[in-house]
Design an enzyme around this catalytic site. Structure first.
Site, PDB file in Angstrom:
ATOM      1  CB  CYS A 193       6.346   4.463   4.628  1.00 19.08           C
ATOM      2  SG  CYS A 193       6.889   6.155   4.512  1.00 19.08           S
ATOM      3  CB  CYS A 215      -0.836   0.015   1.177  1.00 22.87           C
ATOM      4  SG  CYS A 215      -2.218   1.491   1.305  1.00 22.87           S
TER       5      CYS A 215
HETATM    6  S1  SF4 Z   1       0.630   4.651   5.624  1.00 28.67           S
HETATM    7 FE1  SF4 Z   1       0.913   3.071   3.976  1.00 28.67          FE
HETATM    8  S2  SF4 Z   1      -0.140   1.328   4.393  1.00 28.67           S
HETATM    9 FE2  SF4 Z   1      -1.087   3.232   5.611  1.00 28.67          FE
HETATM   10  S3  SF4 Z   1      -2.796   3.908   4.236  1.00 28.67           S
HETATM   11 FE3  SF4 Z   1      -0.873   5.371   4.138  1.00 28.67          FE
HETATM   12  S4  SF4 Z   1       0.353   4.225   2.295  1.00 28.67           S
HETATM   13 FE4  SF4 Z   1      -1.414   2.699   3.073  1.00 28.67          FE
END
Ligand code: SF4
Length: 257
Positions: free
Chosen positions: A245, A136
């Site tokens: 991240c 994600c």
């Molecule tokens: S922090 Fe990373 S995993 Fe969480 S919603 Fe944002 S992009 Fe997606």
């Protein structure tokens, strides 16, 4: 060395004091740190053009954007609008775009990639595994980040050594990768950051008044309480070691960055 949050989350947001009242405690060397930052940012602009600031619109980043504007530097700012930010963050983004002298560019993920990922894995995939969470982040953050940094010699971030054990060695100028990273607040304390915000009247994210020291996407950020680490509210269901991240993880450590 990382530090912990020093106030309790007891009390309602309506009755709680503002973050500026709670946290603005300058260290003894604040003036020297500010002078060093005042010197470092023009150096980045003079020697590393094109350079850009990566802003998450958190407390550190609003300080840096304020300094860029106050110093009249030609350093554009970019924000990764992941499609999963809090309304408070989006509101600050709009205020920042309206008030900043330096241009603020918003980078968004490829919508088709987001739609396909959510259709395949669901809205809450990030909670099921680290791999899905990183997938994600890859779609919503890393791919837009690559576009934002394309052609840039250097970038400026709000990383501070105090934020976590993983950031304890952050240098002011990181030349370990081809694209230089400036971390002008690397030795600032949380109290220094808020002293700057309070004394300069800097606009900040309303979530900081609700015990969010570190702010990211809405599904992956929560408020924290007394004694917790600064980044305890980020990806709180994962082990500490996995809590980046990818934006600030080196390629040699296997990140998608
Ligand atoms: S922090 Fe990373 S995993 Fe969480 S919603 Fe944002 S992009 Fe997606």
């Amino acid at each position: 060395m990382s530090a912990t949050y020093e106030i309790s989350s007891l009390g309602t947001p309506a009755s709680a004091p503002r973050a500026t009242e709670l946290h603005a405690r300058p260290s003894a060397s604040f003036d020297a740190k500010l002078a060093a930052t005042d010197a470092l940012l023009p150096q980045a602009a003079a020697d590393y053009t094109p350079v850009t600031q990566a802003s998450s619109l958190g407390a550190e980043d609003v300080v840096i954007t304020h300094l860029i504007n106050a110093l009249g530097l030609d350093i554009p700012v970019f924000v990764l609008e992941t499609g999963a930010l809090h309304p408070e963050t989006l509101a600050l983004l709009e205020r920042t775009r309206a008030s900043s002298r330096a241009p603020v560019t918003v980078y968004r993920p490829v919508q088709e990639a987001v739609v396909q990922f959510v259709a395949r894995e669901g809205q809450e995939a990030m909670y099921r595994s680290i791999a899905l969470r990183k997938a994600c982040c890859g779609i919503r953050k890393m791919e837009p980040l690559a576009r934002a940094l394309d052609g840039k010699k250097a970038w400026i971030t709000g990383l501070r050594r105090e934020q976590s054990a993983a950031r304890a060695e952050v240098p002011a100028i990181d030349t370990s990768e081809a694209r230089v990273k400036f971390n002008p607040l690397s030795d600032w304390t949380w109290g220094d950051v808020w002293h700057y915000i309070a004394t300069r009247g800097v606009d900040y994210n309303a979530l900081h008044d609700q015990f969010y020291p570190s702010i990211g996407c809405q599904p992956c950020t929560r408020a924290i309480s007394l004694g917790e680490d600064f980044r305890a509210g980020r990806w709180w269901w994962e082990d500490e070691a996995a809590k980046e991240c990818g934006l600030h993880v080196k390629k040699t450590e296997g990140s998608p960055a």
